[in-house]
Design a protein around this motif. Structure first.
Motif, PDB file in Angstrom:
ATOM      1  N   GLU A  42       0.473  23.559 -16.610  1.00 60.28           N
ATOM      2  CA  GLU A  42      -0.535  24.403 -16.665  1.00 60.28           C
ATOM      3  C   GLU A  42      -1.631  24.456 -16.037  1.00 60.28           C
ATOM      4  O   GLU A  42      -2.411  25.629 -16.349  1.00 60.28           O
ATOM      5  N   VAL A  43      -1.177  24.190 -14.367  1.00 60.39           N
ATOM      6  CA  VAL A  43      -3.223  24.280 -13.790  1.00 60.39           C
ATOM      7  C   VAL A  43      -2.828  25.935 -13.479  1.00 60.39           C
ATOM      8  O   VAL A  43      -1.887  26.573 -12.543  1.00 60.39           O
ATOM      9  N   ALA A  44      -3.549  26.395 -13.981  1.00 58.36           N
ATOM     10  CA  ALA A  44      -4.111  28.451 -13.334  1.00 58.36           C
ATOM     11  C   ALA A  44      -5.049  28.509 -11.597  1.00 58.36           C
ATOM     12  O   ALA A  44      -4.384  29.446 -11.168  1.00 58.36           O
ATOM     13  N   GLU A  45      -6.000  27.323 -11.576  1.00 55.15           N
ATOM     14  CA  GLU A  45      -6.625  27.343 -10.352  1.00 55.15           C
ATOM     15  C   GLU A  45      -7.281  25.859 -10.118  1.00 55.15           C
ATOM     16  O   GLU A  45      -7.008  24.804 -11.036  1.00 55.15           O
ATOM     17  N   ALA A  46      -7.050  25.806  -9.005  1.00 46.87           N
ATOM     18  CA  ALA A  46      -7.423  25.020  -8.382  1.00 46.87           C
ATOM     19  C   ALA A  46      -7.921  24.399  -7.008  1.00 46.87           C
ATOM     20  O   ALA A  46      -8.099  25.426  -5.939  1.00 46.87           O
ATOM     21  N   LYS A  58      -4.510  27.165 -17.374  1.00 42.15           N
ATOM     22  CA  LYS A  58      -4.177  28.680 -17.567  1.00 42.15           C
ATOM     23  C   LYS A  58      -4.081  28.735 -19.514  1.00 42.15           C
ATOM     24  O   LYS A  58      -4.746  27.911 -20.119  1.00 42.15           O
ATOM     25  N   PRO A  59      -4.880  29.605 -20.070  1.00 43.26           N
ATOM     26  CA  PRO A  59      -4.978  30.237 -21.370  1.00 43.26           C
ATOM     27  C   PRO A  59      -3.322  29.062 -22.370  1.00 43.26           C
ATOM     28  O   PRO A  59      -2.917  29.480 -22.274  1.00 43.26           O
ATOM     29  N   GLY A  60      -5.003  28.917 -23.242  1.00 44.43           N
ATOM     30  CA  GLY A  60      -3.570  28.260 -24.670  1.00 44.43           C
ATOM     31  C   GLY A  60      -2.914  26.483 -24.173  1.00 44.43           C
ATOM     32  O   GLY A  60      -2.679  25.775 -24.677  1.00 44.43           O
ATOM     33  N   TYR A  61      -3.471  26.374 -22.812  1.00 39.32           N
ATOM     34  CA  TYR A  61      -3.715  24.861 -22.729  1.00 39.32           C
ATOM     35  C   TYR A  61      -4.893  23.771 -22.836  1.00 39.32           C
ATOM     36  O   TYR A  61      -6.088  24.470 -22.525  1.00 39.32           O
ATOM     37  N   ASP A  62      -4.766  22.667 -23.180  1.00 42.22           N
ATOM     38  CA  ASP A  62      -6.369  21.636 -23.328  1.00 42.22           C
ATOM     39  C   ASP A  62      -6.336  20.967 -22.082  1.00 42.22           C
ATOM     40  O   ASP A  62      -5.132  20.784 -21.452  1.00 42.22           O
ATOM     41  N   ALA A  63      -7.684  20.984 -22.051  1.00 40.07           N
ATOM     42  CA  ALA A  63      -7.693  19.662 -20.668  1.00 40.07           C
ATOM     43  C   ALA A  63      -7.784  18.622 -21.553  1.00 40.07           C
ATOM     44  O   ALA A  63      -8.079  17.422 -22.789  1.00 40.07           O
ATOM     45  N   THR A  64      -6.442  17.472 -20.885  1.00 39.87           N
ATOM     46  CA  THR A  64      -5.858  16.356 -21.547  1.00 39.87           C
ATOM     47  C   THR A  64      -5.695  15.242 -20.085  1.00 39.87           C
ATOM     48  O   THR A  64      -5.666  15.685 -18.992  1.00 39.87           O
ATOM     49  N   PRO A  65      -5.345  14.027 -20.998  1.00 42.32           N
ATOM     50  CA  PRO A  65      -5.109  12.722 -19.853  1.00 42.32           C
ATOM     51  C   PRO A  65      -3.751  13.522 -18.861  1.00 42.32           C
ATOM     52  O   PRO A  65      -3.335  13.180 -17.568  1.00 42.32           O
ATOM     53  N   GLU A  66      -2.506  13.867 -20.242  1.00 41.46           N
ATOM     54  CA  GLU A  66      -1.863  14.226 -19.294  1.00 41.46           C
ATOM     55  C   GLU A  66      -1.652  14.930 -18.709  1.00 41.46           C
ATOM     56  O   GLU A  66      -1.080  14.974 -16.685  1.00 41.46           O
ATOM     57  N   VAL A  67      -2.609  16.315 -18.214  1.00 45.69           N
ATOM     58  CA  VAL A  67      -2.142  17.360 -17.598  1.00 45.69           C
ATOM     59  C   VAL A  67      -2.940  16.951 -16.089  1.00 45.69           C
ATOM     60  O   VAL A  67      -2.541  17.093 -15.176  1.00 45.69           O
ATOM     61  N   ARG A 123      -4.886  11.147  -2.910  1.00 41.35           N
ATOM     62  CA  ARG A 123      -4.642  11.067  -3.843  1.00 41.35           C
ATOM     63  C   ARG A 123      -6.864  10.695  -4.314  1.00 41.35           C
ATOM     64  O   ARG A 123      -7.578  10.440  -3.287  1.00 41.35           O
ATOM     65  N   PRO A 124      -6.582  12.187  -5.180  1.00 39.93           N
ATOM     66  CA  PRO A 124      -8.539  12.339  -5.478  1.00 39.93           C
ATOM     67  C   PRO A 124      -9.021  11.101  -6.634  1.00 39.93           C
ATOM     68  O   PRO A 124      -8.358  10.748  -6.786  1.00 39.93           O
ATOM     69  N   ARG A 125     -10.152  10.996  -5.853  1.00 40.97           N
ATOM     70  CA  ARG A 125     -10.908  10.233  -6.427  1.00 40.97           C
ATOM     71  C   ARG A 125     -11.094  10.689  -8.219  1.00 40.97           C
ATOM     72  O   ARG A 125     -11.355   9.589  -8.780  1.00 40.97           O
ATOM     73  N   ASN A 126     -11.596  11.454  -7.795  1.00 39.51           N
ATOM     74  CA  ASN A 126     -11.775  12.355  -9.587  1.00 39.51           C
ATOM     75  C   ASN A 126     -10.786  13.304  -9.201  1.00 39.51           C
ATOM     76  O   ASN A 126     -10.608  14.716  -9.199  1.00 39.51           O
ATOM     77  N   ILE A 127     -10.195  13.635 -10.410  1.00 37.32           N
ATOM     78  CA  ILE A 127      -9.251  15.381 -11.011  1.00 37.32           C
ATOM     79  C   ILE A 127     -10.202  15.882 -12.272  1.00 37.32           C
ATOM     80  O   ILE A 127     -10.907  15.482 -13.064  1.00 37.32           O
ATOM     81  N   TRP A 128     -11.084  17.000 -11.951  1.00 34.27           N
ATOM     82  CA  TRP A 128     -12.203  17.870 -12.653  1.00 34.27           C
ATOM     83  C   TRP A 128     -11.244  18.714 -13.636  1.00 34.27           C
ATOM     84  O   TRP A 128     -11.290  19.931 -12.851  1.00 34.27           O
ATOM     85  N   ILE A 129     -10.703  19.134 -14.871  1.00 36.15           N
ATOM     86  CA  ILE A 129     -10.487  19.464 -15.513  1.00 36.15           C
ATOM     87  C   ILE A 129     -12.168  20.586 -16.109  1.00 36.15           C
ATOM     88  O   ILE A 129     -12.604  20.216 -16.669  1.00 36.15           O
ATOM     89  N   VAL A 130     -12.425  21.652 -15.424  1.00 33.26           N
ATOM     90  CA  VAL A 130     -13.200  22.225 -15.673  1.00 33.26           C
ATOM     91  C   VAL A 130     -12.834  24.121 -16.503  1.00 33.26           C
ATOM     92  O   VAL A 130     -11.826  24.344 -16.867  1.00 33.26           O
ATOM     93  N   PRO A 131     -13.841  24.926 -17.205  1.00 29.30           N
ATOM     94  CA  PRO A 131     -13.055  25.581 -18.193  1.00 29.30           C
ATOM     95  C   PRO A 131     -13.000  26.991 -17.324  1.00 29.30           C
ATOM     96  O   PRO A 131     -12.613  27.709 -17.322  1.00 29.30           O
ATOM     97  N   ASP A 132     -14.427  26.990 -16.682  1.00 34.63           N
ATOM     98  CA  ASP A 132     -13.552  28.357 -15.247  1.00 34.63           C
ATOM     99  C   ASP A 132     -14.357  26.974 -13.784  1.00 34.63           C
ATOM    100  O   ASP A 132     -15.041  26.688 -13.856  1.00 34.63           O
ATOM    101  N   MET A 133     -13.599  28.088 -12.754  1.00 38.14           N
ATOM    102  CA  MET A 133     -14.866  27.756 -11.640  1.00 38.14           C
ATOM    103  C   MET A 133     -15.529  28.875 -11.406  1.00 38.14           C
ATOM    104  O   MET A 133     -15.514  30.198 -11.548  1.00 38.14           O
ATOM    105  N   PRO A 134     -16.799  28.553 -10.509  1.00 38.07           N
ATOM    106  CA  PRO A 134     -17.546  29.340 -10.342  1.00 38.07           C
ATOM    107  C   PRO A 134     -17.047  29.978  -9.366  1.00 38.07           C
ATOM    108  O   PRO A 134     -16.491  29.718  -8.171  1.00 38.07           O
ATOM    109  N   LYS A 135     -17.018  31.647  -9.349  1.00 43.79           N
ATOM    110  CA  LYS A 135     -16.670  32.691  -8.730  1.00 43.79           C
ATOM    111  C   LYS A 135     -17.378  33.834  -8.515  1.00 43.79           C
ATOM    112  O   LYS A 135     -18.022  33.225  -8.623  1.00 43.79           O
ATOM    113  N   THR A 136     -16.729  34.230  -6.646  1.00 41.09           N
ATOM    114  CA  THR A 136     -18.240  35.575  -6.207  1.00 41.09           C
ATOM    115  C   THR A 136     -17.725  36.608  -7.559  1.00 41.09           C
ATOM    116  O   THR A 136     -16.801  36.382  -7.518  1.00 41.09           O
TER     117      THR A 136
END
Ligand code: WTA
Length: 709
Positions: A579-583, A604-613, A630-643
């Motif tokens: 499901e992951v497009a960018e990290a 990726k488009p079409g996937y929802d931010a869920t606890p499963e992901v 192991r990360p302290r938090n995993i944040w599923i965000v709408p988009d990454m800040p990009k140049t």
């Protein structure tokens, strides 16, 4: 050096410059080494520095090589003809196993070489004398020889903190087999990548070991490792399984017929066998130690026999102040460079007694280390800021309750905050022990920056001056020297080679040159060492007294509890989730572990931010790297800040996670997403009570510049 050593100055340095990292901190006062320590120190005459001045280089380092027994003396101290692949003590022949075992067995066979302290307190500690170590090393060398392993072959160990690990290392060294120990906390898959990279066909592991009260199933990781290695084209034909309790089996995974063998069964066939140590070239490799860098592929740092062993013996003598009768305890894990250099090779080369503790420092309670120290009469103690912070938090008053006395203590692996240093000094050391804050790296084999404990005053938060014979300088991005006392930070580089420096990155010589030497080299054809400053990848400031303060990594490596995690490795693990497009992985300042990791993912488009992901990402990281990552938090965000060129702005999300200023975001392709992410992340963190303390200037700078090359 300042004249009045006990003068506490409050000199606020506020200069800053665009090109340099601005630094702004309080100067700390000095602590003189305790007189009782000085009276017995291996180095107490400042004249020792004169033996290591630049004009005496490189011959000065023969003083370290002379601590070893050589079959054949070297002809050339330093050969620079294939710069920057330095060759030390060329023409010399020796054996590391002979130097750490046989020669002490001959002179003091009944002295303890290792004392193993099992984690369960109900299990008695085991003292292993030099004679017994000799027997065990020989028998295991006989096992390795029977498998057809010989000088130059590689072998991977995935072993916990048990005496079988140093035994296995010394057995491999006896035959010239290049060992590669992978930290037991790494996953099977991570071990598999390293098996494949090194081309090992034999894996040595253990069925289980204790960690925080549980007997962990460790053999299960061997099956994952073999599978991961096979995927990369490396077949493992033998898995040697030590048993935590010979005769029993602590793992649920079946032994694979024809591939897996219990070491205790094999040893029975080689009882009392002697394997003569092989006379090896000084420049032959002793071991590989993998470490993270800026790409997804870990680097196998290759260390030599002669140069490395000389350097760790010399620095163990002068900086750890090891005397033959000391009981020395380094709490690091042998799976990291600190354990290789300063639990196994340095202390044993000097014939001392080295403690190996299986478990976690705070098990079953925060006084465990002090009980061990008292029981075994430990007088030299070595650990990391993370362990010190944790013991201080959970048991600040515990050390005083136990009657032990350290003469010497070490801190290593991360910068230590002055107030934590002071607790270490006053409570753990009871004001009697000298402290060395040793700055160095997997690549450097041994210490580069530290006070000489019997000579130099200590300054909390600073590692001190350069180690003997090491010529560091701070350079700006253009290679201009940043003067001491300027209050400006830059890149710390070492102008000269030294015997402990690694020889190359296994299988990646170009990466070795480009990562560590290309930055400040002006003539790639030069065979003059002056043209090849070593780029350490750390930011540092040098005070007017010559002391260095290390600020942390300048690349995108995150130092979690003193362990280097590459952001690319973390991100590639997250990207294995379909499901992951960018990290993007970023550091968050933490009061105990120094830094922890937070992971940002966009789907990726079409996937929802869920606890499963979210959970899938977590599992992917634990599977690929290990629980330490192991990360302290995993944040599923709408988009990454990009140049506008599509590069993820890691500094912007790092600032978000640390509640610091995101800086200029007007040049981003999608500045509007920054506020959305900030709201999402910070309100969730506030709800969880994850409110950061006020950050120091150095910490703020690290966050501000994170991920910008
Ligand atoms: C950091 C561990 C501040 C530094 C021996 C370095 C330190 C990295 C210190 C190497 C110290 C190590 N003060 N920072 N005394 N010692 N570091 O390879 O960023 O696991 O580059 O070697 O740890 O980590 P490594």
């Amino acid at each position: 050096m300042a004249d009045d050593l006990n003068d506490v100055t409050d000199d606020e340095t506020s200069e800053s410059s665009e090109a340099l990292i601005a630094v702004h901190w309080r100067e700390e006062g000095y602590y003189p080494p305790p007189a009782k320590f000085v009276a017995q120190a291996n180095a107490s005459d400042p004249a020792i520095r004169e033996q290591f001045t630049e004009d005496k280089f490189p011959d000065s380092f023969t003083a370290y090589a002379d601590l070893l027994t050589w079959y054949k003396k070297w002809d050339t101290v330093l050969d620079t003809s294939n710069a920057p692949f330095w060759k030390w003590f060329v023409g010399g022949e020796l054996n590391a196993s002979y130097n750490c075992v046989d020669r002490h067995m001959e002179t003091h066979p009944n002295k303890a070489a290792l004392i193993f302290v099992p984690e369960p307190e109900s299990e008695a500690h085991q003292a292993i004398t030099y004679r017994e170590l000799y027997v065990r090393v020989n028998e295991f060398a006989a096992v390795l020889r029977e498998l057809g392993l010989k000088a130059g072959d590689r072998i991977t160990f995935h072993m916990p903190m048990v005496p079988e690990l140093p035994v296995a290392m010394l057995a491999a060294a006896r035959l010239g087999i290049i060992h590669s120990q992978v930290f037991a906390g790494f996953s099977g898959t991570a071990a598999g990548h390293r098996i494949a990279d090194s081309g090992s066909r034999v894996l040595v592991t253990m069925d289980g070991y204790y960690r925080s009260g549980d007997l962990l199933d460790h053999k299960v990781k061997a099956d994952e490792a073999v599978e991961a290695a096979a995927k990369e084209g490396q077949e493992v034909d033998k898995v040697l399984v030590f048993r935590r309790y010979p005769g029993q089996y602590a793992s649920k995974t079946p032994m694979v017929e024809g591939r897996d063998v219990f070491v205790d069964d094999l040893l029975a066939a080689h009882k009392g066998e002697i394997v003569e140590p092989v006379a090896l070239k000084s420049t032959d490799p002793l071991f590989l130690m993998y470490t993270s860098g800026t790409t997804g592929r870990p680097k196998g740092c290759q260390h030599s026999i002669g140069g490395y062993l000389s350097y760790v013996a010399g620095t163990s003598k002068y900086y750890q102040d090891i005397h033959p009768d000391d009981t020395y305890w380094c709490m690091a894990d042998i799976g990291w460079i600190t354990g290789h250099s300063y639990i196994v090779y340095g202390p044993l080369a000097l014939g001392t007694t080295s403690v190996v503790y299986e478990g976690t420092p705070n098990y079953p309670d925060a006084a465990r280390p002090w009980r061990i120290a008292k029981q075994l009469g430990v007088n030299i103690f070595h650990t990391s800021p993370t362990a010190i912070r944790m013991l201080r938090k959970v048991g600040p008053d515990e050390p005083a309750k136990y009657d032990y006395h350290f003469k010497h203590m070490t801190t290593v692996g991360e910068p230590i905050e002055p107030e934590v240093w002071r607790w270490y000094y006053e409570s753990v050391g009871k004001g009697e022990a000298v402290i060395v804050d040793t700055w160095w790296q997997t690549e450097t084999g041994g210490f580069l920056g530290s006070t000489l404990p019997g000579i130099d005053p200590m300054k909390p938060g600073s590692c001190g001056p350069a180690a003997l014979g090491i010529l560091p300088v701070i350079l700006d991005e253009d290679g201009n020297e940043v003067p001491a006392g300027s209050g400006k930070a830059g890149n710390i580089v070492i102008r000269n080679p030294w015997p402990g420096v690694f020889q190359t990155i296994w299988g990646q010589p170009e990466r070795f040159v480009s990562t560590y030497y290309a930055k400040y080299n002006k003539d790639p054809k030069s065979t003059d060492w002056h043209d090849w400053p070593y780029f350490a990848g750390d930011g540092a400031v040098q005070a007017a007294d010559g002391y260095f303060r290390i600020l942390g990594r300048v690349d995108d490596v995150i130092n979690v509890a003193g362990h280097r995690l590459g952001t690319k490795e973390l991100e590639s693990a997250a990207l294995t989730v379909p499901e992951v497009a960018e990290a993007a992985a970023v550091p968050v300042v933490d009061d105990i572990r120094g830094r922890v990791v937070e992971m940002y993912v966009a789907l990726k488009p079409g996937y929802d931010a869920t606890p499963e992901v979210e959970n899938k990402v977590k599992v992917a990281i634990e599977t690929d790297i290990g629980k330490i990552a192991r990360p302290r938090n995993i944040w599923i965000v709408p988009d990454m800040p990009k140049t506008r060129s599509g590069k993820i702005m890691r500094r912007v999300i790092a600032a978000t996670s640390n509640f610091t200023d995101t800086g200029d975001i007007t040049t981003l392709a999608n500045p509007e997403v920054v506020e959305k992410i900030r709201h999402q992340v910070q309100s969730a963190k506030l709800a969880k009570g994850e409110v950061p303390r006020e950050l120091s200037e150095a910490e703020l700078n690290e966050i501000k510049t994170f991920g910008s090359e």
